[in-house]
Design an enzyme around this catalytic site. Sequence first.
Site, PDB file in Angstrom:
ATOM      1  N   HIS A  66       0.854  -1.191   0.000  1.00  0.00           N
ATOM      2  CA  HIS A  66       0.000   0.000   0.000  1.00  0.00           C
ATOM      3  C   HIS A  66       0.889   1.239   0.000  1.00  0.00           C
ATOM      4  O   HIS A  66       1.302   1.722   1.046  1.00  0.00           O
ATOM      5  CB  HIS A  66      -0.923  -0.004   1.219  1.00  0.00           C
ATOM      6  CG  HIS A  66      -2.027   1.008   1.140  1.00  0.00           C
ATOM      7  ND1 HIS A  66      -3.248   0.820   1.738  1.00  0.00           N
ATOM      8  CD2 HIS A  66      -2.101   2.218   0.531  1.00  0.00           C
ATOM      9  CE1 HIS A  66      -4.023   1.871   1.508  1.00  0.00           C
ATOM     10  NE2 HIS A  66      -3.334   2.734   0.783  1.00  0.00           N
ATOM     11  N   GLU A 136      -7.312   0.973  -4.468  1.00  0.00           N
ATOM     12  CA  GLU A 136      -7.989   1.457  -3.257  1.00  0.00           C
ATOM     13  C   GLU A 136      -9.328   2.025  -3.706  1.00  0.00           C
ATOM     14  O   GLU A 136      -9.523   3.211  -3.835  1.00  0.00           O
ATOM     15  CB  GLU A 136      -7.141   2.497  -2.534  1.00  0.00           C
ATOM     16  CG  GLU A 136      -7.645   2.768  -1.136  1.00  0.00           C
ATOM     17  CD  GLU A 136      -6.702   3.625  -0.306  1.00  0.00           C
ATOM     18  OE1 GLU A 136      -6.994   3.814   0.899  1.00  0.00           O
ATOM     19  OE2 GLU A 136      -5.686   4.112  -0.831  1.00  0.00           O
ATOM     20  N   ALA A 147      -9.203  10.665   2.898  1.00  0.00           N
ATOM     21  CA  ALA A 147      -8.539  11.634   2.031  1.00  0.00           C
ATOM     22  C   ALA A 147      -8.836  11.385   0.552  1.00  0.00           C
ATOM     23  O   ALA A 147      -8.275  12.064  -0.306  1.00  0.00           O
ATOM     24  CB  ALA A 147      -7.030  11.598   2.264  1.00  0.00           C
ATOM     25  N   HIS A 215     -12.189   1.874   4.045  1.00  0.00           N
ATOM     26  CA  HIS A 215     -13.101   3.000   3.788  1.00  0.00           C
ATOM     27  C   HIS A 215     -14.535   2.481   3.920  1.00  0.00           C
ATOM     28  O   HIS A 215     -15.361   2.633   3.021  1.00  0.00           O
ATOM     29  CB  HIS A 215     -12.838   3.620   2.419  1.00  0.00           C
ATOM     30  CG  HIS A 215     -11.486   4.256   2.330  1.00  0.00           C
ATOM     31  ND1 HIS A 215     -11.281   5.579   2.673  1.00  0.00           N
ATOM     32  CD2 HIS A 215     -10.290   3.757   1.974  1.00  0.00           C
ATOM     33  CE1 HIS A 215      -9.990   5.861   2.510  1.00  0.00           C
ATOM     34  NE2 HIS A 215      -9.368   4.768   2.105  1.00  0.00           N
ATOM     35  N   ASN A 239      -7.951   3.357  10.473  1.00  0.00           N
ATOM     36  CA  ASN A 239      -8.111   4.569   9.678  1.00  0.00           C
ATOM     37  C   ASN A 239      -9.194   4.371   8.620  1.00  0.00           C
ATOM     38  O   ASN A 239      -9.289   3.300   8.012  1.00  0.00           O
ATOM     39  CB  ASN A 239      -6.778   4.939   9.018  1.00  0.00           C
ATOM     40  CG  ASN A 239      -5.745   5.360  10.055  1.00  0.00           C
ATOM     41  OD1 ASN A 239      -5.738   6.476  10.539  1.00  0.00           O
ATOM     42  ND2 ASN A 239      -4.877   4.422  10.420  1.00  0.00           N
ATOM     43  N   ASP A 268       3.423   4.514  12.195  1.00  0.00           N
ATOM     44  CA  ASP A 268       4.217   5.745  12.307  1.00  0.00           C
ATOM     45  C   ASP A 268       3.964   6.485  13.618  1.00  0.00           C
ATOM     46  O   ASP A 268       4.493   7.577  13.825  1.00  0.00           O
ATOM     47  CB  ASP A 268       3.940   6.668  11.120  1.00  0.00           C
ATOM     48  CG  ASP A 268       2.476   7.088  11.016  1.00  0.00           C
ATOM     49  OD1 ASP A 268       1.652   6.636  11.837  1.00  0.00           O
ATOM     50  OD2 ASP A 268       2.151   7.863  10.095  1.00  0.00           O
ATOM     51  N   ASP A 294       1.687   3.476   3.078  1.00  0.00           N
ATOM     52  CA  ASP A 294       0.636   4.386   2.596  1.00  0.00           C
ATOM     53  C   ASP A 294       1.253   5.744   2.206  1.00  0.00           C
ATOM     54  O   ASP A 294       0.629   6.785   2.351  1.00  0.00           O
ATOM     55  CB  ASP A 294      -0.460   4.574   3.644  1.00  0.00           C
ATOM     56  CG  ASP A 294      -1.755   5.124   3.046  1.00  0.00           C
ATOM     57  OD1 ASP A 294      -1.894   5.129   1.804  1.00  0.00           O
ATOM     58  OD2 ASP A 294      -2.630   5.571   3.818  1.00  0.00           O
ATOM     59  N   LEU A 329      -5.844  13.285   7.958  1.00  0.00           N
ATOM     60  CA  LEU A 329      -4.562  12.828   7.433  1.00  0.00           C
ATOM     61  C   LEU A 329      -4.724  12.399   5.983  1.00  0.00           C
ATOM     62  O   LEU A 329      -5.712  11.764   5.608  1.00  0.00           O
ATOM     63  CB  LEU A 329      -4.043  11.651   8.258  1.00  0.00           C
ATOM     64  CG  LEU A 329      -3.591  11.984   9.682  1.00  0.00           C
ATOM     65  CD1 LEU A 329      -3.463  10.710  10.508  1.00  0.00           C
ATOM     66  CD2 LEU A 329      -2.269  12.742   9.669  1.00  0.00           C
TER      67      LEU A 329
END
Length: 405
Positions: A66, A136, A147, A215, A239, A268, A294, A329
Amino acid sequence: MIDVKPIVLNNVTAITPFRRAENCFLLLRSGKIVKIGRTEDLLHMPDVDVFDLPGHYVLPGFIDVHVHGGAGFDCTDSDPDALDEIGRFHASHGTTSLIATVYSQPKQELFACIRRIRRFCESSSPHRIIEGVHLEGPFLNPEMHGAIRPDYMWPASREAFREIMDVGGAWIRVMTIAPEIPGAMQVLRSASIAKSAEGNVGTEFIKPLHLSIGHSKARYEQISEAIDSGLEGVTHIFNAMPTMHHRRPGVLVGTMLRDELFVEVIADTLHVHPAVLQLLLKVKKHDKILLVSDAIRAAGSPDGEYDFSGQKVIMREGRAYLADSPDTLAGSTLSMDKALKTMIDHAGASLEQAAQMASLNPARILEWKYRRGILAAGKDADLAVLDKDMKVRMTIKAGRIVYQA
């Protein structure tokens, strides 16, 4: 295979990743690992490049399933140098295989992007880093768009899925989908046995396609149905999905309870708090977690303005946010070597466990587990050489050095 000069990595600690073998050597020839042995048993070999690397670790090369871009380029760019530059940047961080991730776009733009990546993969040398496409979308839930522009998402249908597969063929390796949207379960069932014409006219093959939920705001019951329909993974867990609720279980509860699911994580400490990384490792275990970057085009570049999914992105202190939604983000600027170190420093993983999350587990979902992700004779010579501080000093792809510090 384009032949290159044999290489010996000597006096290293090999992370297989099931164990560590100290004071050993690896002989690489014709793109493969030929032998692993003790340094004291290494014989003189003419016409071989020998690198003496005391204090260094050799790991299976990282596989990032990804990643959107890096070094100022995005995988959707039409610039002819984009894919080479993205590969070069991520190779400098130990990545030897990268699945170019394409966000949802209008139909013609998406198809053109898939064709560019397919042509690149088919025409490049075996030492290329990019090895396929991660879609994606486009069958995502607009309510959980994150995003990605919600107006870029498509209604789900078998017909639209078949069109996409006809364009990408076997190079489409991963698809992120929201199973709760109308038509998505039918797409999942079709994708799980994805058949597409390839090669000679009339020839059909059944190709593996890793199906991942993302998502999405699917209910727990829908997760169970999706798994029965072929769902295998979770895209950037925590996320672009609802938080956990004890009376309304959804994606997260399904992820934690169902052992069938592999999970991507952006390690991260920004996308996922260190304590939650620890929880994830405790619940899902290291053999079900995939480290991903990502990364967007801003990765490896200074703070400033960039774009993602047709939107302006502001990067400040190495963190990327949508300009018109400063708390959202927009991908990351992470690299795989940093993700590996984060799991060791902040989640309590051993180097062996982190190496498995960075290489063997993604090799499993891509059905490469008999070729990559393990250091052993006969495996592909895709390797990352790290120093004691976990900094990448050398990256080897198919037996060729593609990065050296």
